[in-house]
Design an enzyme around this catalytic site. Structure first.
Site, PDB file in Angstrom:
ATOM      1  N   GLU A 117      -6.252   8.859   7.468  1.00 50.57           N
ATOM      2  CA  GLU A 117      -6.744   8.377   6.172  1.00 50.57           C
ATOM      3  C   GLU A 117      -8.121   8.952   5.841  1.00 50.57           C
ATOM      4  O   GLU A 117      -8.414   9.217   4.679  1.00 50.57           O
ATOM      5  CB  GLU A 117      -6.789   6.846   6.148  1.00 50.57           C
ATOM      6  CG  GLU A 117      -5.415   6.228   6.028  1.00 50.57           C
ATOM      7  CD  GLU A 117      -5.483   4.775   5.613  1.00 50.57           C
ATOM      8  OE1 GLU A 117      -6.020   4.471   4.543  1.00 50.57           O
ATOM      9  OE2 GLU A 117      -4.977   3.932   6.383  1.00 50.57           O
ATOM     10  N   CYS A 121      -4.864  -2.959   2.907  1.00 49.12           N
ATOM     11  CA  CYS A 121      -4.560  -2.859   4.335  1.00 49.12           C
ATOM     12  C   CYS A 121      -5.763  -3.140   5.232  1.00 49.12           C
ATOM     13  O   CYS A 121      -6.125  -4.282   5.430  1.00 49.12           O
ATOM     14  CB  CYS A 121      -3.932  -1.499   4.648  1.00 49.12           C
ATOM     15  SG  CYS A 121      -3.163  -1.547   6.277  1.00 49.12           S
ATOM     16  N   GLU A 147       0.852  -1.209   0.000  1.00 46.54           N
ATOM     17  CA  GLU A 147       0.000   0.000   0.000  1.00 46.54           C
ATOM     18  C   GLU A 147       0.883   1.253   0.000  1.00 46.54           C
ATOM     19  O   GLU A 147       1.935   1.268   0.653  1.00 46.54           O
ATOM     20  CB  GLU A 147      -0.849  -0.030   1.280  1.00 46.54           C
ATOM     21  CG  GLU A 147      -1.699   1.201   1.535  1.00 46.54           C
ATOM     22  CD  GLU A 147      -2.276   1.243   2.956  1.00 46.54           C
ATOM     23  OE1 GLU A 147      -1.587   0.816   3.917  1.00 46.54           O
ATOM     24  OE2 GLU A 147      -3.418   1.716   3.096  1.00 46.54           O
ATOM     25  N   ASN A 173       0.334  -0.919   5.465  1.00 43.57           N
ATOM     26  CA  ASN A 173       1.233  -0.133   6.339  1.00 43.57           C
ATOM     27  C   ASN A 173       0.580  -0.206   7.712  1.00 43.57           C
ATOM     28  O   ASN A 173      -0.417   0.493   7.956  1.00 43.57           O
ATOM     29  CB  ASN A 173       1.264   1.352   5.948  1.00 43.57           C
ATOM     30  CG  ASN A 173       2.057   1.648   4.699  1.00 43.57           C
ATOM     31  OD1 ASN A 173       3.165   2.160   4.744  1.00 43.57           O
ATOM     32  ND2 ASN A 173       1.466   1.358   3.552  1.00 43.57           N
ATOM     33  N   ASN A 200      -7.054   6.149  -1.844  1.00 42.97           N
ATOM     34  CA  ASN A 200      -5.967   5.218  -1.544  1.00 42.97           C
ATOM     35  C   ASN A 200      -6.181   4.044  -2.504  1.00 42.97           C
ATOM     36  O   ASN A 200      -7.124   3.262  -2.339  1.00 42.97           O
ATOM     37  CB  ASN A 200      -6.073   4.779  -0.081  1.00 42.97           C
ATOM     38  CG  ASN A 200      -4.896   3.935   0.358  1.00 42.97           C
ATOM     39  OD1 ASN A 200      -4.214   3.337  -0.469  1.00 42.97           O
ATOM     40  ND2 ASN A 200      -4.675   3.861   1.660  1.00 42.97           N
ATOM     41  N   LYS A 221      -9.492   1.895  -2.007  1.00 42.64           N
ATOM     42  CA  LYS A 221      -9.728   1.358  -0.648  1.00 42.64           C
ATOM     43  C   LYS A 221     -11.087   1.785  -0.097  1.00 42.64           C
ATOM     44  O   LYS A 221     -11.414   2.979  -0.094  1.00 42.64           O
ATOM     45  CB  LYS A 221      -8.602   1.852   0.268  1.00 42.64           C
ATOM     46  CG  LYS A 221      -8.601   1.278   1.676  1.00 42.64           C
ATOM     47  CD  LYS A 221      -7.349   1.767   2.415  1.00 42.64           C
ATOM     48  CE  LYS A 221      -7.181   1.209   3.790  1.00 42.64           C
ATOM     49  NZ  LYS A 221      -5.916   1.661   4.420  1.00 42.64           N
TER      50      LYS A 221
END
Ligand code: CDT
Length: 317
Positions: free
Chosen positions: A143, A173, A47, A198, A107, A124
């Site tokens: 995020e 993730c 990611e 991550n 993302n 994502k």
């Protein structure tokens, strides 16, 4: 039927805030070269692979964070990855921050065929963390500030991978912790899930103690269960190590449809792990215990799509 694929997970060590994309891309090209020498046909990178994990850094103005995003793929910075893919005949999965021409931020992950064609893109869906600066946290995880919720669903495509074809899908993730996401892929007969992460080694929320060793356990538990319950392979690939004093765990794995770990990284640095995957293995689960058409009971699953938060049952008596 035997369908063999030599799959590589290319774990990355830390990328510091001050390091430019050319540093990360140079390291990734070296990993692709090694992957080629070792016979890999597909390489999965983590990611947000091109930069440090920037959602830990607060910016008052979103525009001040624009330099972390790619406006196009390939971009000048990522062109060497596309050239390496062509040179070595290797497909690759790349996680990156995407800014669309109309200014939306995601993302994102893409799977790129050796020809340079972007065969599959995913944005994502499960964004962890928070939107505003949180003074209670030891490290920010912004995020929800820097990305919109992905708008592509969980697509699966049948694509050429190596010398065969496979049904490929992606998670990013935090998505790996949500069985609903895996099941939507499983319902499309996904055979290979590519997944980068991550993940901080410690719980940074400061809202109660979480034993440190459980962080890796929960990651592996989620990926192994996802593969077993949906009869697929996965490459779950970390960006690991200490970025500007903030530690991310490693433990990248390749998992088979029985939920077994076929290969695992042992360092917290750039590291390649490989597994020979027989994609035909996906058929056993799909035809027996997880034959969805025979055994699933969607009429009993209404709450899964009907509500987000949990509710307590009414008190008896
Ligand atoms: N990148 C990412 O999604 N990381 C999260 C950390 C959760 S802590 C806010 C993860 O689920 O691994």
């Amino acid at each position: 039927m035997t369908r063999r694929l030599t799959l590589a997970a290319a774990q990355l060590g830390p990328i510091q805030k001050a390091e430019g994309r050319e540093v990360a891309v140079g390291r990734m090209v070296r990993l692709m070269e090694t992957a080629h020498r070792r016979g890999a046909e597909v390489v999965v990178f983590p990611e947000l692979a091109l930069t440090t994990f920037f959602p830990r850094w607060y910016e008052e103005e979103l525009a001040a964070a624009d330099h972390w995003y790619e406006a196009a793929l390939p971009s000048p910075a990522t062109a060497p990855l596309f050239a390496a893919a062509r040179r070595y005949g290797i497909g690759f999965h790349l996680g990156y921050a995407e800014k669309t021409p109309d200014g939306r931020r995601f993302n994102t992950a893409a799977y790129v065929h050796p020809s340079g064609e972007v065969v599959l893109k995913y944005r994502k869906v499960h964004l962890p963390g928070h939107q505003e600066f949180d003074p209670q946290r030891r490290v920010q995880h912004l995020e929800k500030r820097y990305f919109a919720v992905g708008d592509l669903g969980f697509p699966v495509v049948r694509a050429p991978v190596g010398g065969t074809e496979a049904n490929i899908g992606m998670l990013i993730c935090n998505d790996r912790r949500w069985p609903e996401a895996w099941r939507v892929l499983g319902l499309q007969q996904v055979e290979l899930v590519m997944l980068g992460y991550n993940t901080p080694s410690l719980n940074m929320e400061n809202r109660g103690f979480e034993a440190h060793h459980l962080r890796v356990f929960h990651s592996h538990l989620s990926v192994q269960a996802g593969c077993y319950q949906n009869a697929c392979f996965a490459a779950a690939v970390a960006k690991a190590g200490t970025e500007d004093g903030h530690e991310l765990f490693s433990h990248s794995i390749i998992v088979n449809p029985q939920g077994e770990i076929m290969a695992q990284a042992t360092s917290w640095a750039d590291e390649l792990i490989l597994a020979d995957c027989d994609l035909g293995m996906c058929e056993l689960g799909r035809r027996t215990i997880f034959d969805f058409a025979r055994h699933r009971r969607p009429e009993a699953y209404g709450r899964i799509t009907g509500q987000a938060g949990s509710t307590a049952p009414p008190r008896q008596g």
